[in-house]
Design a protein around this motif. Structure first.
Motif, PDB file in Angstrom:
ATOM      1  N   THR A   1      67.641  32.072  66.579  1.00 53.53           N
ATOM      2  CA  THR A   1      69.025  31.960  67.043  1.00 53.53           C
ATOM      3  C   THR A   1      69.844  31.083  66.106  1.00 53.53           C
ATOM      4  O   THR A   1      71.006  31.388  65.802  1.00 53.53           O
ATOM      5  CB  THR A   1      69.052  31.375  68.470  1.00 53.53           C
ATOM      6  N   TYR A   2      69.233  29.996  65.660  1.00 51.38           N
ATOM      7  CA  TYR A   2      69.910  29.080  64.735  1.00 51.38           C
ATOM      8  C   TYR A   2      70.294  29.807  63.444  1.00 51.38           C
ATOM      9  O   TYR A   2      71.432  29.698  62.961  1.00 51.38           O
ATOM     10  CB  TYR A   2      68.970  27.913  64.446  1.00 51.38           C
ATOM     11  N   ASN A   3      69.359  30.557  62.891  1.00 53.83           N
ATOM     12  CA  ASN A   3      69.636  31.302  61.657  1.00 53.83           C
ATOM     13  C   ASN A   3      70.679  32.393  61.888  1.00 53.83           C
ATOM     14  O   ASN A   3      71.524  32.654  61.022  1.00 53.83           O
ATOM     15  CB  ASN A   3      68.341  31.920  61.118  1.00 53.83           C
TER      16      ASN A   3
ATOM     17  N   LEU B   1      78.482  32.738  61.253  1.00 52.15           N
ATOM     18  CA  LEU B   1      79.468  31.785  60.738  1.00 52.15           C
ATOM     19  C   LEU B   1      79.760  32.045  59.259  1.00 52.15           C
ATOM     20  O   LEU B   1      80.923  31.976  58.822  1.00 52.15           O
ATOM     21  CB  LEU B   1      78.952  30.364  60.941  1.00 52.15           C
ATOM     22  N   ASP B   2      78.737  32.363  58.502  1.00 50.06           N
ATOM     23  CA  ASP B   2      78.939  32.657  57.073  1.00 50.06           C
ATOM     24  C   ASP B   2      79.799  33.902  56.881  1.00 50.06           C
ATOM     25  O   ASP B   2      80.669  33.939  55.994  1.00 50.06           O
ATOM     26  CB  ASP B   2      77.581  32.849  56.385  1.00 50.06           C
ATOM     27  N   TYR B   3      79.568  34.920  57.701  1.00 47.59           N
ATOM     28  CA  TYR B   3      80.377  36.139  57.589  1.00 47.59           C
ATOM     29  C   TYR B   3      81.832  35.877  57.990  1.00 47.59           C
ATOM     30  O   TYR B   3      82.762  36.435  57.390  1.00 47.59           O
ATOM     31  CB  TYR B   3      79.782  37.257  58.448  1.00 47.59           C
ATOM     32  N   LEU B   4      82.028  35.038  58.997  1.00 49.04           N
ATOM     33  CA  LEU B   4      83.394  34.693  59.393  1.00 49.04           C
ATOM     34  C   LEU B   4      84.093  33.917  58.274  1.00 49.04           C
ATOM     35  O   LEU B   4      85.276  34.162  57.979  1.00 49.04           O
ATOM     36  CB  LEU B   4      83.375  33.872  60.685  1.00 49.04           C
ATOM     37  N   ASP B   5      83.374  32.992  57.660  1.00 45.71           N
ATOM     38  CA  ASP B   5      83.942  32.258  56.518  1.00 45.71           C
ATOM     39  C   ASP B   5      84.289  33.217  55.380  1.00 45.71           C
ATOM     40  O   ASP B   5      85.343  33.092  54.734  1.00 45.71           O
ATOM     41  CB  ASP B   5      82.947  31.204  56.021  1.00 45.71           C
TER      42      ASP B   5
ATOM     43  N   GLU C   1      84.839  43.465  59.275  1.00 45.82           N
ATOM     44  CA  GLU C   1      84.205  44.349  60.254  1.00 45.82           C
ATOM     45  C   GLU C   1      82.796  43.862  60.589  1.00 45.82           C
ATOM     46  O   GLU C   1      82.378  43.862  61.758  1.00 45.82           O
ATOM     47  CB  GLU C   1      84.158  45.780  59.708  1.00 45.82           C
ATOM     48  N   ASP C   2      82.064  43.452  59.559  1.00 46.27           N
ATOM     49  CA  ASP C   2      80.720  42.913  59.804  1.00 46.27           C
ATOM     50  C   ASP C   2      80.792  41.620  60.610  1.00 46.27           C
ATOM     51  O   ASP C   2      80.001  41.404  61.542  1.00 46.27           O
ATOM     52  CB  ASP C   2      80.010  42.645  58.473  1.00 46.27           C
ATOM     53  N   ALA C   3      81.742  40.762  60.251  1.00 44.96           N
ATOM     54  CA  ALA C   3      81.887  39.491  60.964  1.00 44.96           C
ATOM     55  C   ALA C   3      82.223  39.734  62.433  1.00 44.96           C
ATOM     56  O   ALA C   3      81.673  39.080  63.332  1.00 44.96           O
ATOM     57  CB  ALA C   3      82.972  38.643  60.305  1.00 44.96           C
ATOM     58  N   MET C   4      83.111  40.687  62.692  1.00 48.71           N
ATOM     59  CA  MET C   4      83.509  40.980  64.064  1.00 48.71           C
ATOM     60  C   MET C   4      82.341  41.566  64.861  1.00 48.71           C
ATOM     61  O   MET C   4      82.124  41.213  66.030  1.00 48.71           O
ATOM     62  CB  MET C   4      84.685  41.957  64.064  1.00 48.71           C
ATOM     63  N   ALA C   5      81.569  42.451  64.226  1.00 51.75           N
ATOM     64  CA  ALA C   5      80.424  43.057  64.910  1.00 51.75           C
ATOM     65  C   ALA C   5      79.374  42.002  65.255  1.00 51.75           C
ATOM     66  O   ALA C   5      78.809  41.996  66.361  1.00 51.75           O
ATOM     67  CB  ALA C   5      79.822  44.150  64.036  1.00 51.75           C
ATOM     68  N   LEU C   6      79.110  41.109  64.321  1.00 54.08           N
ATOM     69  CA  LEU C   6      78.137  40.043  64.566  1.00 54.08           C
ATOM     70  C   LEU C   6      78.621  39.092  65.656  1.00 54.08           C
ATOM     71  O   LEU C   6      77.844  38.664  66.522  1.00 54.08           O
ATOM     72  CB  LEU C   6      77.876  39.265  63.269  1.00 54.08           C
ATOM     73  N   TYR C   7      79.895  38.762  65.620  1.00 53.57           N
ATOM     74  CA  TYR C   7      80.481  37.882  66.638  1.00 53.57           C
ATOM     75  C   TYR C   7      80.380  38.524  68.017  1.00 53.57           C
ATOM     76  O   TYR C   7      79.998  37.882  69.001  1.00 53.57           O
ATOM     77  CB  TYR C   7      81.936  37.601  66.279  1.00 53.57           C
TER      78      TYR C   7
END
Length: 207
Positions: free
Chosen positions: A74-76, A82-86, A104-110
């Motif tokens: 979960t930590y990783n 967070l890295d994708y959002l940055d 798009e990747d950041a939104m999907a991961l979020y």
């Protein structure tokens, strides 16, 4: 030194008690058989108790290990989001050609991260494409987690003795050792009984 002396005295007391018990048990057949059964039960029971305690420790350690592994994953994962959002936010500021791809990747991961949380806030952030708010949510989530998450937890192991006892050879040796100990107990009581039976009566007994 006093501790060593105490242990020696305890050992002497236990030894004397065992010898007395064996001598008394040698008088009758039923007492010899009873002592024989007691030795078998104590020997095998002690081994079973030891192996059970070790397996219990291993089981508890395994549960703790699985929890730590899940925490590490979960930590990783949180850091990945967070890295994708940055990356998305930086790409937007720089008018990067890959901005849509990153975001798009950041939104999907979020969205996947907060799939089990109340949807109102998550849905609003996604609808508004509020990547800064998404980043704040991730930072709050990460701060709420334990700060001492172990990224490389040590896998629990059974101790060498317990592991050996669970092998066919170990089980065979347990049975052999228990059988030999029971036989030795019976032989000892039988020999003592024979020796006492064949010894001439004392003058006090004759009178």
């Amino acid at each position: 030194m006093s501790g060593i002396k105490d242990r020696i005295e305890e050992a002497k007391y236990v030894g004397t008690l065992i010898i007395t018990l064996v001598i008394k048990a040698s008088n009758w057949m039923w007492s010899r058989l009873l002592l024989l059964a007691a030795v078998g039960v104590i020997t095998l029971g002690s081994l079973n108790l030891y192996t059970f305690s070790q397996v219990k420790i291993y089981s508890d350690s395994s549960d703790a290990f699985r929890m730590k592994v899940n925490e590490a994953r979960t930590y990783n994962w949180d850091w990945k989001v967070l890295d994708y959002l940055d990356l998305c936010i930086s790409a937007e500021k720089a008018n990067d050609a890959n901005t849509n791809y990153y975001c798009e990747d950041a939104m999907a991961l979020y969205k996947e991260t907060f799939v089990e949380t109340p949807k109102s806030r998550v849905a609003e952030n996604i609808e508004r494409k509020a990547y800064g708010a998404m980043k704040v949510d991730m930072q709050v989530r990460m701060r709420a987690r334990s700060s001492d998450t172990t990224l490389n937890p040590e896998k629990p192991k059974l101790d060498a003795i317990t592991k050996f006892l669970f092998t066919p050879l170990g089980l065979a040796l347990i049975l052999i050792a228990g059988t030999l100990l029971m036989m030795a107990t019976y032989v000892a009581t039988f020999v003592i009984h024979k020796a006492r039976s064949s010894s001439p009566p004392s003058p006090s007994d004759a009178t």
